[in-house]
Design a protein around this motif. Sequence first.
Motif, PDB file in Angstrom:
ATOM      1  N   MET A   1      16.001  28.269  49.318  1.00 33.67           N
ATOM      2  CA  MET A   1      17.608  27.687  48.859  1.00 33.67           C
ATOM      3  C   MET A   1      17.884  29.218  49.477  1.00 33.67           C
ATOM      4  SD  MET A   1      19.164  26.979  45.758  1.00 33.67           S
ATOM      5  CE  MET A   1      19.221  28.513  44.786  1.00 33.67           C
ATOM      6  N   LEU A   2      19.077  28.819  49.288  1.00 37.32           N
ATOM      7  CA  LEU A   2      19.768  29.916  49.947  1.00 37.32           C
ATOM      8  C   LEU A   2      20.815  31.845  49.759  1.00 37.32           C
ATOM      9  CD1 LEU A   2      22.178  30.353  52.112  1.00 37.32           C
ATOM     10  CD2 LEU A   2      23.587  29.820  51.085  1.00 37.32           C
ATOM     11  N   ASP A   3      19.300  32.376  49.918  1.00 37.78           N
ATOM     12  CA  ASP A   3      18.703  33.266  49.216  1.00 37.78           C
ATOM     13  C   ASP A   3      19.744  34.630  49.216  1.00 37.78           C
ATOM     14  OD1 ASP A   3      16.219  33.265  49.084  1.00 37.78           O
ATOM     15  OD2 ASP A   3      15.939  34.348  50.979  1.00 37.78           O
ATOM     16  N   ALA A   4      21.171  34.542  49.798  1.00 34.36           N
ATOM     17  CA  ALA A   4      22.153  35.597  49.841  1.00 34.36           C
ATOM     18  C   ALA A   4      23.289  34.788  48.937  1.00 34.36           C
ATOM     19  CB  ALA A   4      22.752  34.972  51.223  1.00 34.36           C
ATOM     20  N   LEU A   5      23.434  34.168  48.788  1.00 38.51           N
ATOM     21  CA  LEU A   5      24.314  32.911  47.087  1.00 38.51           C
ATOM     22  C   LEU A   5      23.384  32.854  46.086  1.00 38.51           C
ATOM     23  CD1 LEU A   5      26.488  31.682  46.391  1.00 38.51           C
ATOM     24  CD2 LEU A   5      24.923  29.006  46.365  1.00 38.51           C
ATOM     25  N   THR A   6      22.015  33.563  46.416  1.00 40.76           N
ATOM     26  CA  THR A   6      20.970  33.906  44.751  1.00 40.76           C
ATOM     27  C   THR A   6      21.839  35.103  44.255  1.00 40.76           C
ATOM     28  OG1 THR A   6      19.373  32.059  45.443  1.00 40.76           O
ATOM     29  CG2 THR A   6      19.107  33.838  43.696  1.00 40.76           C
ATOM     30  N   VAL A   7      22.045  36.236  45.172  1.00 41.54           N
ATOM     31  CA  VAL A   7      21.986  37.254  45.691  1.00 41.54           C
ATOM     32  C   VAL A   7      24.303  38.121  44.679  1.00 41.54           C
ATOM     33  CG1 VAL A   7      22.496  39.885  47.022  1.00 41.54           C
ATOM     34  CG2 VAL A   7      20.473  38.745  46.931  1.00 41.54           C
ATOM     35  N   VAL A   8      24.507  37.036  45.844  1.00 43.60           N
ATOM     36  CA  VAL A   8      25.736  37.094  44.988  1.00 43.60           C
ATOM     37  C   VAL A   8      26.046  36.284  43.772  1.00 43.60           C
ATOM     38  CG1 VAL A   8      28.123  36.290  45.820  1.00 43.60           C
ATOM     39  CG2 VAL A   8      26.241  37.133  47.086  1.00 43.60           C
ATOM     40  N   VAL A   9      24.689  35.361  43.292  1.00 40.93           N
ATOM     41  CA  VAL A   9      25.023  35.176  42.149  1.00 40.93           C
ATOM     42  C   VAL A   9      25.165  36.275  41.244  1.00 40.93           C
ATOM     43  CG1 VAL A   9      24.880  33.667  40.022  1.00 40.93           C
ATOM     44  CG2 VAL A   9      25.591  32.687  43.003  1.00 40.93           C
ATOM     45  N   GLY A  10      23.978  36.404  41.178  1.00 40.90           N
ATOM     46  CA  GLY A  10      22.951  37.487  40.285  1.00 40.90           C
ATOM     47  C   GLY A  10      24.001  39.005  40.001  1.00 40.90           C
ATOM     48  N   VAL A  11      24.680  39.366  41.479  1.00 45.09           N
ATOM     49  CA  VAL A  11      25.367  40.766  42.011  1.00 45.09           C
ATOM     50  C   VAL A  11      26.846  40.876  40.402  1.00 45.09           C
ATOM     51  CG1 VAL A  11      26.749  42.516  42.996  1.00 45.09           C
ATOM     52  CG2 VAL A  11      23.791  42.017  43.009  1.00 45.09           C
ATOM     53  N   THR A  12      27.133  39.357  40.582  1.00 49.63           N
ATOM     54  CA  THR A  12      28.856  39.291  40.057  1.00 49.63           C
ATOM     55  C   THR A  12      28.678  39.197  38.582  1.00 49.63           C
ATOM     56  OG1 THR A  12      28.349  37.059  40.684  1.00 49.63           O
ATOM     57  CG2 THR A  12      29.680  38.116  42.356  1.00 49.63           C
ATOM     58  N   ALA A  13      27.269  38.098  38.397  1.00 52.23           N
ATOM     59  CA  ALA A  13      26.922  38.029  36.684  1.00 52.23           C
ATOM     60  C   ALA A  13      26.530  39.276  36.284  1.00 52.23           C
ATOM     61  CB  ALA A  13      26.012  37.632  36.876  1.00 52.23           C
ATOM     62  N   LEU A  14      26.026  40.350  36.446  1.00 52.40           N
ATOM     63  CA  LEU A  14      25.706  41.709  36.183  1.00 52.40           C
ATOM     64  C   LEU A  14      26.976  42.734  36.424  1.00 52.40           C
ATOM     65  CD1 LEU A  14      21.850  42.791  38.184  1.00 52.40           C
ATOM     66  CD2 LEU A  14      22.462  41.944  35.602  1.00 52.40           C
ATOM     67  N   ALA A  15      27.451  42.120  37.443  1.00 51.13           N
ATOM     68  CA  ALA A  15      29.142  43.057  36.900  1.00 51.13           C
ATOM     69  C   ALA A  15      29.769  42.953  36.275  1.00 51.13           C
ATOM     70  CB  ALA A  15      29.589  42.540  38.542  1.00 51.13           C
ATOM     71  N   LEU A  16      29.789  41.031  35.892  1.00 45.68           N
ATOM     72  CA  LEU A  16      30.224  40.554  34.547  1.00 45.68           C
ATOM     73  C   LEU A  16      29.639  41.592  33.448  1.00 45.68           C
ATOM     74  CD1 LEU A  16      32.730  38.856  33.286  1.00 45.68           C
ATOM     75  CD2 LEU A  16      30.947  36.778  33.018  1.00 45.68           C
ATOM     76  N   ALA A  17      28.059  41.517  33.249  1.00 44.04           N
ATOM     77  CA  ALA A  17      28.084  41.753  31.841  1.00 44.04           C
ATOM     78  C   ALA A  17      28.270  43.565  31.474  1.00 44.04           C
ATOM     79  CB  ALA A  17      26.222  42.159  32.460  1.00 44.04           C
ATOM     80  N   ALA A  18      28.338  43.934  32.958  1.00 48.03           N
ATOM     81  CA  ALA A  18      29.151  45.043  32.434  1.00 48.03           C
ATOM     82  C   ALA A  18      29.939  45.497  31.207  1.00 48.03           C
ATOM     83  CB  ALA A  18      28.500  46.132  33.890  1.00 48.03           C
ATOM     84  N   TRP A  19      31.348  44.761  32.786  1.00 49.25           N
ATOM     85  CA  TRP A  19      32.473  44.786  32.428  1.00 49.25           C
ATOM     86  C   TRP A  19      32.473  44.652  30.893  1.00 49.25           C
ATOM     87  CZ3 TRP A  19      36.109  40.993  34.495  1.00 49.25           C
ATOM     88  CH2 TRP A  19      37.958  41.269  34.461  1.00 49.25           C
ATOM     89  N   CYS A  20      32.372  43.408  30.298  1.00 48.66           N
ATOM     90  CA  CYS A  20      32.090  43.229  29.140  1.00 48.66           C
ATOM     91  C   CYS A  20      31.737  43.668  27.809  1.00 48.66           C
ATOM     92  CB  CYS A  20      32.176  41.329  28.798  1.00 48.66           C
ATOM     93  SG  CYS A  20      32.420  40.126  30.147  1.00 48.66           S
ATOM     94  N   GLY A  21      30.246  43.916  28.324  1.00 47.31           N
ATOM     95  CA  GLY A  21      29.432  45.459  27.588  1.00 47.31           C
ATOM     96  C   GLY A  21      30.457  46.343  27.468  1.00 47.31           C
ATOM     97  N   PHE A  22      31.438  46.865  28.485  1.00 50.68           N
ATOM     98  CA  PHE A  22      32.147  47.790  27.692  1.00 50.68           C
ATOM     99  C   PHE A  22      32.881  47.885  27.421  1.00 50.68           C
ATOM    100  CE2 PHE A  22      35.866  50.705  29.696  1.00 50.68           C
ATOM    101  CZ  PHE A  22      35.241  51.932  29.203  1.00 50.68           C
ATOM    102  N   ALA A  23      33.449  46.756  27.461  1.00 54.80           N
ATOM    103  CA  ALA A  23      35.106  46.453  26.241  1.00 54.80           C
ATOM    104  C   ALA A  23      34.589  45.744  25.211  1.00 54.80           C
ATOM    105  CB  ALA A  23      35.249  44.875  26.655  1.00 54.80           C
ATOM    106  N   ALA A  24      32.845  45.488  25.707  1.00 52.98           N
ATOM    107  CA  ALA A  24      32.450  45.717  23.362  1.00 52.98           C
ATOM    108  C   ALA A  24      32.142  46.544  23.223  1.00 52.98           C
ATOM    109  CB  ALA A  24      31.132  44.727  24.066  1.00 52.98           C
ATOM    110  N   TYR A  25      31.505  47.549  23.503  1.00 54.31           N
ATOM    111  CA  TYR A  25      31.778  49.186  23.181  1.00 54.31           C
ATOM    112  C   TYR A  25      33.221  49.528  23.358  1.00 54.31           C
ATOM    113  CZ  TYR A  25      31.003  54.322  24.388  1.00 54.31           C
ATOM    114  OH  TYR A  25      31.240  55.721  24.111  1.00 54.31           O
ATOM    115  N   LYS A  26      34.411  48.998  24.043  1.00 52.02           N
ATOM    116  CA  LYS A  26      35.397  50.128  23.679  1.00 52.02           C
ATOM    117  C   LYS A  26      36.242  48.748  22.871  1.00 52.02           C
ATOM    118  CE  LYS A  26      37.071  52.673  25.772  1.00 52.02           C
ATOM    119  NZ  LYS A  26      38.292  53.453  25.770  1.00 52.02           N
ATOM    120  N   ASP A  27      34.940  48.303  21.815  1.00 54.76           N
ATOM    121  CA  ASP A  27      35.698  47.327  20.523  1.00 54.76           C
ATOM    122  C   ASP A  27      36.834  46.138  20.436  1.00 54.76           C
ATOM    123  OD1 ASP A  27      35.192  46.992  18.610  1.00 54.76           O
ATOM    124  OD2 ASP A  27      36.769  48.326  16.825  1.00 54.76           O
TER     125      ASP A  27
END
Length: 119
Positions: A1-27
């Motif tokens: 499959m397309l390795d670059a797309l897999t990496v982009v999806v994974g990295v953006t998912a982790l960025a979203l996880a960090a962003w929403c995790g920070f929001a949860a931390y800030k209540d």
Amino acid sequence: MLDALTVVVGVTALALAAWCGFAAYKDQPTKDWHFIGMAVVTVLALAQLVVGIVRLAQGDEASEGTAIFVSYLIGSALAVPAAGFLSLAERTRWGSATVAAGAVVLAVLEVRLHDIWGG
């Protein structure tokens, strides 16, 4: 499959996880801009779904089986929208934590998709 797309999806998912995790931390619950981030990640996952289906239609094969590969593709496309829907029902910090968890699940699914395809 397309390795670059897999990496982009994974990295953006982790960025979203960090962003929403920070929001949860800030209540903080999920807000409109979190849903915009979820939409971006979801569009990328849907693009990956389309690319995967097209590659299979062209005759390429996943090393661990087509049914498993398609199942993981569909699951990865639905992980973040499902978490976003659940966060609408929980308008507290736990809604943000739910989206963060869904995004981490998507990142793990991306690694597994890469393995199933034959990477």
